[in-house]
Motif scaffolding. Structure first.
Motif, PDB file in Angstrom:
ATOM      1  N   GLU A 275       0.809  -1.212   0.000  1.00  0.00           N
ATOM      2  CA  GLU A 275       0.000   0.000   0.000  1.00  0.00           C
ATOM      3  C   GLU A 275       0.846   1.267   0.000  1.00  0.00           C
ATOM      4  O   GLU A 275       0.517   2.243  -0.696  1.00  0.00           O
ATOM      5  N   ASN A 276       1.927   1.285   0.767  1.00  0.00           N
ATOM      6  CA  ASN A 276       2.754   2.499   0.843  1.00  0.00           C
ATOM      7  C   ASN A 276       3.348   2.863  -0.506  1.00  0.00           C
ATOM      8  O   ASN A 276       3.371   4.045  -0.890  1.00  0.00           O
ATOM      9  N   GLU A 277       3.833   1.851  -1.235  1.00  0.00           N
ATOM     10  CA  GLU A 277       4.398   2.120  -2.560  1.00  0.00           C
ATOM     11  C   GLU A 277       3.330   2.655  -3.503  1.00  0.00           C
ATOM     12  O   GLU A 277       3.591   3.535  -4.333  1.00  0.00           O
ATOM     13  N   ARG A 279       0.634   4.408  -2.648  1.00  0.00           N
ATOM     14  CA  ARG A 279       0.339   5.796  -2.286  1.00  0.00           C
ATOM     15  C   ARG A 279       1.394   6.745  -2.845  1.00  0.00           C
ATOM     16  O   ARG A 279       1.073   7.800  -3.414  1.00  0.00           O
ATOM     17  N   ASP A 280       2.663   6.375  -2.682  1.00  0.00           N
ATOM     18  CA  ASP A 280       3.751   7.228  -3.184  1.00  0.00           C
ATOM     19  C   ASP A 280       3.679   7.367  -4.702  1.00  0.00           C
ATOM     20  O   ASP A 280       3.834   8.466  -5.247  1.00  0.00           O
ATOM     21  N   ASP A 283       0.699   9.630  -5.776  1.00  0.00           N
ATOM     22  CA  ASP A 283       1.006  11.056  -5.599  1.00  0.00           C
ATOM     23  C   ASP A 283       1.931  11.557  -6.700  1.00  0.00           C
ATOM     24  O   ASP A 283       1.718  12.636  -7.271  1.00  0.00           O
ATOM     25  N   TYR A 305      -6.058  -1.839  -3.559  1.00  0.00           N
ATOM     26  CA  TYR A 305      -5.443  -2.731  -2.571  1.00  0.00           C
ATOM     27  C   TYR A 305      -6.494  -3.123  -1.543  1.00  0.00           C
ATOM     28  O   TYR A 305      -7.598  -2.554  -1.496  1.00  0.00           O
ATOM     29  N   THR A 332      -1.901  -3.988  -5.767  1.00  0.00           N
ATOM     30  CA  THR A 332      -1.144  -5.072  -5.145  1.00  0.00           C
ATOM     31  C   THR A 332      -1.554  -6.368  -5.835  1.00  0.00           C
ATOM     32  O   THR A 332      -2.225  -6.348  -6.859  1.00  0.00           O
TER      33      THR A 332
END
Length: 339
Positions: A275-277, A279-280, A283, A305, A332
């Protein structure tokens, strides 16, 4: 428009069926499984366990519940490894049967469900079926069970397969259909061999494949100087830890999206590890597209995800808004199978 399917003879072991009012079952002729539906129906009718081995795009996930309905099955449990697959497949099967979601076809996932008194096909995660064993050890709530994507071999799937092996002799009227990719379906057939040691029958269905072009775009270019790099965790080192020509993953994704954009308006699916990848990357892509002006405004970036709400996940399957000519889906592994 596909022609109405011929109704196979009713399964003798099935309880007397009460067909849904106005139920007309059609099989899309372009799906390979539609060409084998008579063979599949006969195998289910004559055997307690059937293995359906099909490649991606064969249509087995959406068409098998319809075959069971035609055979007179009333309470069908259909498992999926992921919640998003359970919801979206339920919507698709309901649409093909001309039913509202929650009517003839429904779903159950963690924290939510959409089923009713008239529901005959229930899509669910493997975990929901496993949890049902706490209050229904014999799984009397169902007269047919489909274990989909069994080749993923998660702990939950393996436990269910082991439990069902023991349950089947106590539920001779229960039908079990296991679907798998074409990787080693024989292992499932042997596991569910009958008392004489005869393996369960395997029905193989071809898939629909499309031309695939592989383009290699390394983040560290071939020929870059990698001999004099330092350990990035070494605080005393002041040298570079990556070659000067290297780019990071998000820069690589943006470059690939731009490359594909110059060749046409097709949608893009990008896989990430978490998830973090996503979001980055979302953006960065949104900012990059905003700097492109009107051309970038025609592109929509959609994350996908497991922790997204059902409404946010569903945006991926809805028609694009007016003015959007291309979608970039950042996903994902929830998008790897069944969707």
């Amino acid at each position: 428009m596909s022609a109405p399917a011929e109704t196979p003879p009713a399964d003798a072991s099935a309880p007397a069926a009460t067909p849904a009012v106005g139920l007309r079952i059609h099989y899309p002729p372009d799906l390979p499984v539609s060409q084998r539906r008579d063979d599949i129906a006969a195998a289910i009718r004559d055997n307690q366990v059937v293995i359906v081995a099909g490649e991606t795009g064969s249509g087995k996930t959406t068409q098998l519940p319809k075959i069971l309905l035609e055979l007179g099955r009333e309470r069908i449990a259909h498992t999926q490894p992921r919640r998003i697959a359970a919801r979206t497949i339920a919507e698709r099967v309901a649409e093909e049967l001309g039913s509202e979601l929650g009517g003839l076809v429904g779903y159950k996932v963690r924290f939510t469900d959409q089923v009713g008194k008239s529901t005959r096909v229930t899509l669910m995660t493997d975990g929901i079926l496993l949890a049902a064993l706490r209050g229904d050890r014999e799984l009397r709530a169902y007269d047919a069970i489909i274990i989909d994507e069994a080749h993923e071999r998660s702990l939950t799937i393996d436990f269910l397969l082991g439990y069902l092996k023991q349950l089947l002799p106590r539920r001779p009227e229960l039908k079990l259909i296991i679907t798998s990719a074409t990787i080693d379906p024989e292992s499932f057939a042997k596991h569910f061999a009958d008392e004489q040691g005869v393996p369960a029958p395997i029905i193989e269905v071809s898939g629909r494949t499309y031309p695939v072009e592989i383009r290699y775009r390394p983040l560290v270019p071939d020929g870059a100087d990698t001999e004099n790099l330092t350990d990035p965790d070494d605080d005393e080192s002041d040298g570079p830890s990556t070659p000067g020509e290297a780019i990071d993953m998000i820069e690589g994704v943006i470059a690939a999206v731009d490359e594909l954009g110059r060749e046409g308006d097709g949608d893009v699916l990008v896989f990430f590890s978490g998830e973090n990848e996503i979001r980055d990357a979302a953006d960065a892509l949104t900012g990059h597209l905003a700097r492109q002006g009107p051309r970038g405004a025609g592109t929509e970036v959609l994350p996908l995800y497991g922790r997204l709400s059902a409404a946010e996940q569903h945006r991926v399957f809805e028609r694009a808004p007016a003015g959007i000519r291309r979608r970039i889906v950042l996903a994902t592994n929830v998008a790897e199978t069944s969707l």
